[in-house]
Design a protein around this motif. Structure first.
Motif, PDB file in Angstrom:
ATOM      1  N   THR A 112      -3.834  -3.581  -0.837  1.00 32.55           N
ATOM      2  CA  THR A 112      -3.074  -2.760  -1.772  1.00 32.55           C
ATOM      3  C   THR A 112      -1.598  -3.157  -1.741  1.00 32.55           C
ATOM      4  OG1 THR A 112      -2.560  -1.035  -0.167  1.00 32.55           O
ATOM      5  CG2 THR A 112      -4.621  -0.786  -1.418  1.00 32.55           C
ATOM      6  N   ARG A 113      -0.887  -2.733  -2.748  1.00 24.73           N
ATOM      7  CA  ARG A 113       0.552  -3.006  -2.836  1.00 24.73           C
ATOM      8  C   ARG A 113       1.289  -2.383  -1.653  1.00 24.73           C
ATOM      9  NH1 ARG A 113       3.534  -2.632  -8.537  1.00 24.73           N
ATOM     10  NH2 ARG A 113       1.435  -3.234  -9.057  1.00 24.73           N
ATOM     11  N   SER A 114       0.894  -1.165  -1.275  1.00 23.82           N
ATOM     12  CA  SER A 114       1.583  -0.515  -0.158  1.00 23.82           C
ATOM     13  C   SER A 114       1.305  -1.233   1.161  1.00 23.82           C
ATOM     14  CB  SER A 114       1.209   0.965  -0.062  1.00 23.82           C
ATOM     15  OG  SER A 114      -0.150   1.120   0.267  1.00 23.82           O
ATOM     16  N   GLN A 115       0.110  -1.784   1.323  1.00 25.75           N
ATOM     17  CA  GLN A 115      -0.185  -2.545   2.532  1.00 25.75           C
ATOM     18  C   GLN A 115       0.675  -3.808   2.599  1.00 25.75           C
ATOM     19  OE1 GLN A 115      -4.414  -2.839   1.784  1.00 25.75           O
ATOM     20  NE2 GLN A 115      -4.886  -1.390   3.433  1.00 25.75           N
ATOM     21  N   VAL A 116       0.838  -4.470   1.460  1.00 29.53           N
ATOM     22  CA  VAL A 116       1.691  -5.663   1.406  1.00 29.53           C
ATOM     23  C   VAL A 116       3.129  -5.270   1.728  1.00 29.53           C
ATOM     24  CG1 VAL A 116       2.599  -7.522  -0.056  1.00 29.53           C
ATOM     25  CG2 VAL A 116       0.196  -6.852  -0.255  1.00 29.53           C
ATOM     26  N   ALA A 117       3.588  -4.153   1.172  1.00 34.06           N
ATOM     27  CA  ALA A 117       4.953  -3.679   1.416  1.00 34.06           C
ATOM     28  C   ALA A 117       5.160  -3.359   2.904  1.00 34.06           C
ATOM     29  CB  ALA A 117       5.253  -2.459   0.559  1.00 34.06           C
ATOM     30  N   ASP A 143      -9.101   1.873  -5.171  1.00 34.04           N
ATOM     31  CA  ASP A 143      -9.650   2.592  -4.025  1.00 34.04           C
ATOM     32  C   ASP A 143     -10.253   3.903  -4.524  1.00 34.04           C
ATOM     33  OD1 ASP A 143      -9.288   4.681  -1.697  1.00 34.04           O
ATOM     34  OD2 ASP A 143      -9.294   2.678  -0.777  1.00 34.04           O
ATOM     35  N   ALA A 144     -11.487   4.186  -4.112  1.00 32.93           N
ATOM     36  CA  ALA A 144     -12.192   5.373  -4.592  1.00 32.93           C
ATOM     37  C   ALA A 144     -11.494   6.665  -4.167  1.00 32.93           C
ATOM     38  CB  ALA A 144     -13.625   5.361  -4.086  1.00 32.93           C
ATOM     39  N   GLU A 145     -10.886   6.679  -3.004  1.00 29.73           N
ATOM     40  CA  GLU A 145     -10.251   7.899  -2.504  1.00 29.73           C
ATOM     41  C   GLU A 145      -8.824   8.077  -2.990  1.00 29.73           C
ATOM     42  OE1 GLU A 145     -10.570   8.407   1.716  1.00 29.73           O
ATOM     43  OE2 GLU A 145     -12.677   7.791   1.706  1.00 29.73           O
ATOM     44  N   THR A 146      -8.032   7.018  -2.923  1.00 33.06           N
ATOM     45  CA  THR A 146      -6.606   7.137  -3.234  1.00 33.06           C
ATOM     46  C   THR A 146      -6.245   6.678  -4.644  1.00 33.06           C
ATOM     47  OG1 THR A 146      -6.059   4.919  -2.440  1.00 33.06           O
ATOM     48  CG2 THR A 146      -6.039   6.725  -0.816  1.00 33.06           C
ATOM     49  N   GLY A 147      -7.110   5.866  -5.240  1.00 35.34           N
ATOM     50  CA  GLY A 147      -6.803   5.298  -6.550  1.00 35.34           C
ATOM     51  C   GLY A 147      -5.887   4.093  -6.481  1.00 35.34           C
ATOM     52  N   ALA A 148      -5.474   3.706  -5.254  1.00 38.11           N
ATOM     53  CA  ALA A 148      -4.589   2.549  -5.089  1.00 38.11           C
ATOM     54  C   ALA A 148      -5.306   1.280  -5.530  1.00 38.11           C
ATOM     55  CB  ALA A 148      -4.152   2.427  -3.637  1.00 38.11           C
TER      56      ALA A 148
END
Length: 189
Positions: A112-117, A143-148
């Motif tokens: 995800t973008r946040s993981q890369v960040a 992502d099914a839970e967060t929508g990320a």
């Protein structure tokens, strides 16, 4: 929406010039807020105008109906000129930030973008948009839970790197500190 046909044609031109795939008449009608029948008439008028069938000259581009939609194309006789022009352009290089972000996505995908960040410790929103725009990464799934949105690499990246599969990237672990240094001293605590 005004009843002036030229205004409708102008609005259609604006939408068609930015469309990256053929657009159906219904989609175009929705985009410009006009009835489908009027949009069909306006498309025919634009195509004729661009083909030089009116008072103006034939343009270097044309409006074609393909794959169930309408799209602007360079005239076929100008293809060699465009190929030469595009081929003569110096390829644009990726920034250091884009290269680092691309490496994280390539090695950690799907990510995800946040993981890369978090890995890069900087905001990567604009860099991810750049990589998406250049076709080097793609959205793989939400992502099914967060929508990320999760991102992965594309076949274009493999082509640019000259490899057949992402598994052919060199192993990264020998190049990085695993963070274990200094933990031996903590054993007696």
């Amino acid at each position: 929406m005004t009843d002036d046909p030229r205004q409708l044609e102008k609005r259609l031109e604006a939408v068609l010039i930015v469309a990256d795939e053929p657009m159906g008449v219904v989609s175009l009608a929705t985009a410009v807020g006009a009835p489908v029948a009027r949009v069909r008439e306006a498309l025919a008028a634009l195509a004729a105008d661009w083909n030089g069938e009116g008072a103006g000259p034939e343009r270097g581009f044309e409006l074609r109906e393909v794959a169930g939609g309408w799209r602007v194309y360079v005239r076929e006789e100008l293809d060699p000129l465009i190929a030469e022009y595009v081929g003569s352009q110096a390829p644009t290089r990726l920034s250091q930030a884009a290269l680092e972000t691309l490496a994280v996505i390539a090695y950690k995908q799907p990510v995800t973008r946040s993981q890369v960040a978090q890995i890069r410790a900087v905001n990567v929103d604009s860099v991810v948009r750049t990589l998406l725009g250049r076709g080097l990464i793609t959205e793989t799934h939400a992502d099914a839970e967060t929508g990320a949105m999760h991102y992965g690499t594309t076949p274009l990246l493999l082509e640019k790197l000259g490899i057949n599969h992402i598994d052919e990237l060199p192993p990264i672990s020998p190049l990085l500190d695993d963070g274990a240094d200094g933990f031996d001293d903590l054993e007696g605590i």
